[in-house]
Design a protein around this motif. Sequence first.
Motif, PDB file in Angstrom:
ATOM      1  N   HIS A  21      46.737   1.919  53.660  1.00  0.00           N
ATOM      2  CA  HIS A  21      47.447   2.936  52.869  1.00  0.00           C
ATOM      3  C   HIS A  21      48.125   2.160  51.641  1.00  0.00           C
ATOM      4  O   HIS A  21      48.924   1.514  51.924  1.00  0.00           O
ATOM      5  CB  HIS A  21      48.529   3.302  54.211  1.00  0.00           C
ATOM      6  CG  HIS A  21      49.434   4.258  53.435  1.00  0.00           C
ATOM      7  ND1 HIS A  21      50.723   4.276  53.642  1.00  0.00           N
ATOM      8  CD2 HIS A  21      49.223   5.799  53.045  1.00  0.00           C
ATOM      9  CE1 HIS A  21      51.248   5.325  53.160  1.00  0.00           C
ATOM     10  NE2 HIS A  21      50.438   5.962  52.677  1.00  0.00           N
ATOM     11  N   GLU A  47      43.139   3.554  50.769  1.00  0.00           N
ATOM     12  CA  GLU A  47      43.718   5.008  50.237  1.00  0.00           C
ATOM     13  C   GLU A  47      44.461   4.321  49.114  1.00  0.00           C
ATOM     14  O   GLU A  47      45.210   3.471  49.241  1.00  0.00           O
ATOM     15  CB  GLU A  47      44.700   5.555  51.426  1.00  0.00           C
ATOM     16  CG  GLU A  47      45.064   6.675  50.712  1.00  0.00           C
ATOM     17  CD  GLU A  47      46.704   7.001  50.587  1.00  0.00           C
ATOM     18  OE1 GLU A  47      46.900   8.030  50.037  1.00  0.00           O
ATOM     19  OE2 GLU A  47      47.345   5.741  50.395  1.00  0.00           O
ATOM     20  N   ASP A  49      46.973   6.304  45.600  1.00  0.00           N
ATOM     21  CA  ASP A  49      47.468   7.478  45.061  1.00  0.00           C
ATOM     22  C   ASP A  49      47.172   7.381  43.586  1.00  0.00           C
ATOM     23  O   ASP A  49      47.468   6.272  42.784  1.00  0.00           O
ATOM     24  CB  ASP A  49      48.920   7.576  45.188  1.00  0.00           C
ATOM     25  CG  ASP A  49      49.135   7.382  46.567  1.00  0.00           C
ATOM     26  OD1 ASP A  49      48.987   8.294  47.538  1.00  0.00           O
ATOM     27  OD2 ASP A  49      49.822   6.250  47.134  1.00  0.00           O
ATOM     28  N   HIS A  62      52.185   5.821  43.402  1.00  0.00           N
ATOM     29  CA  HIS A  62      52.374   6.806  44.280  1.00  0.00           C
ATOM     30  C   HIS A  62      53.540   7.720  43.874  1.00  0.00           C
ATOM     31  O   HIS A  62      53.483   9.105  43.821  1.00  0.00           O
ATOM     32  CB  HIS A  62      52.838   6.091  45.450  1.00  0.00           C
ATOM     33  CG  HIS A  62      53.555   6.986  46.764  1.00  0.00           C
ATOM     34  ND1 HIS A  62      54.645   7.496  46.776  1.00  0.00           N
ATOM     35  CD2 HIS A  62      52.914   7.660  47.740  1.00  0.00           C
ATOM     36  CE1 HIS A  62      54.887   8.439  47.837  1.00  0.00           C
ATOM     37  NE2 HIS A  62      53.897   8.397  48.166  1.00  0.00           N
ATOM     38  N   GLU A 133      43.902   9.694  46.399  1.00  0.00           N
ATOM     39  CA  GLU A 133      44.891  11.001  46.807  1.00  0.00           C
ATOM     40  C   GLU A 133      45.424  11.288  45.448  1.00  0.00           C
ATOM     41  O   GLU A 133      46.013  10.443  44.637  1.00  0.00           O
ATOM     42  CB  GLU A 133      46.029  10.408  47.739  1.00  0.00           C
ATOM     43  CG  GLU A 133      46.918  11.823  48.061  1.00  0.00           C
ATOM     44  CD  GLU A 133      47.988  11.338  48.364  1.00  0.00           C
ATOM     45  OE1 GLU A 133      48.103  10.556  49.326  1.00  0.00           O
ATOM     46  OE2 GLU A 133      49.089  12.204  48.468  1.00  0.00           O
ATOM     47  N   LYS A 135      48.220  13.053  43.285  1.00  0.00           N
ATOM     48  CA  LYS A 135      49.482  13.467  43.288  1.00  0.00           C
ATOM     49  C   LYS A 135      49.618  14.420  42.496  1.00  0.00           C
ATOM     50  O   LYS A 135      48.977  14.708  41.537  1.00  0.00           O
ATOM     51  CB  LYS A 135      50.427  12.289  42.773  1.00  0.00           C
ATOM     52  CG  LYS A 135      50.474  10.981  43.615  1.00  0.00           C
ATOM     53  CD  LYS A 135      51.328  11.545  44.988  1.00  0.00           C
ATOM     54  CE  LYS A 135      51.027  10.592  46.068  1.00  0.00           C
ATOM     55  NZ  LYS A 135      51.410  11.000  47.534  1.00  0.00           N
TER      56      LYS A 135
END
Length: 267
Positions: A21, A47, A49, A62, A133, A135
């Motif tokens: 993560h 993972e 962001d 993030h 991911e 955002k």
Amino acid sequence: MIEWCMKFLELMNKTGLVAAHRGARSIAPENTLSALTKSIGKCDFIEIDVGLSRDGAVIVMHDDTLQRTTNVAQIDSFRDKKPYRVCDFNIDELSKLDYGSWFDANSGRKEPLLTLKRALEFIKENNMFINVEIKDMSNCFEDKMVVGAVAKEIEDTGAQERVLLSSFRHEYLREAKKILFNVPTAALFEGNAQDNLLEYLKDLEVEAYHVDDASADEKKVKMLREAGYAVGVYTINSAKRAKELFAMGVNYIFSDSLDKKLKKYAL
Ligand code: G3P
Ligand code: MG
């Protein structure tokens, strides 16, 4: 082309997987190249962001703002940019910041900006897989622009076979399917608010469902797995909980701690 996307699809449909993560964020500053490097050999995929700079570059970060994970507040010339939104800085300005010393002030170790391009190159160099991911940048940019910028980096680096795209902003996933139809997508949720979940996911054309720990239960996991979706749960740092989730049929957990004990419970 189909062969490429099957690579991540094959991986994500296994069970007992551990995703790093934001990289190995318990031992290195999150979402930096150091965090990615430290996760080599300790996870099944990484993972990260991503968000966009003012001039449209895709960077790994993030938060919506820079204060928590950079030294922006210490730079006088950026004082007028409070509250330091990522999308108010261009790539040259972002490149001047240090992304490491907040993590361990005593180490004095600096970390450079990580771009999505560099992260994807790293994944290819190290034969790894990555969940990108996206955002929610809807306060600053049109959906098409955000997804287009991410897609361009994936295409330019030829990393299609190694990527899973996810987002809490599900409009991005619809856009992504139009231009990167061979790259799998995952709808991110927090909570259980979605009615008619299976119909909703089918309409979104996603391959996976990602949910927070408190909202993951056995009945829902079984229903989703039987319907053909991969299920990922965030953020799990307890071996006991990892064991329970894998026993339910969860495919992967997102973890800050890449402890071997989490993997031990893979069925
Ligand atoms: O993608 C899983 C997880 O990273 C979602 O939460 O806030 O850590 O990005 P967050
Ligand atoms: Mg995330």
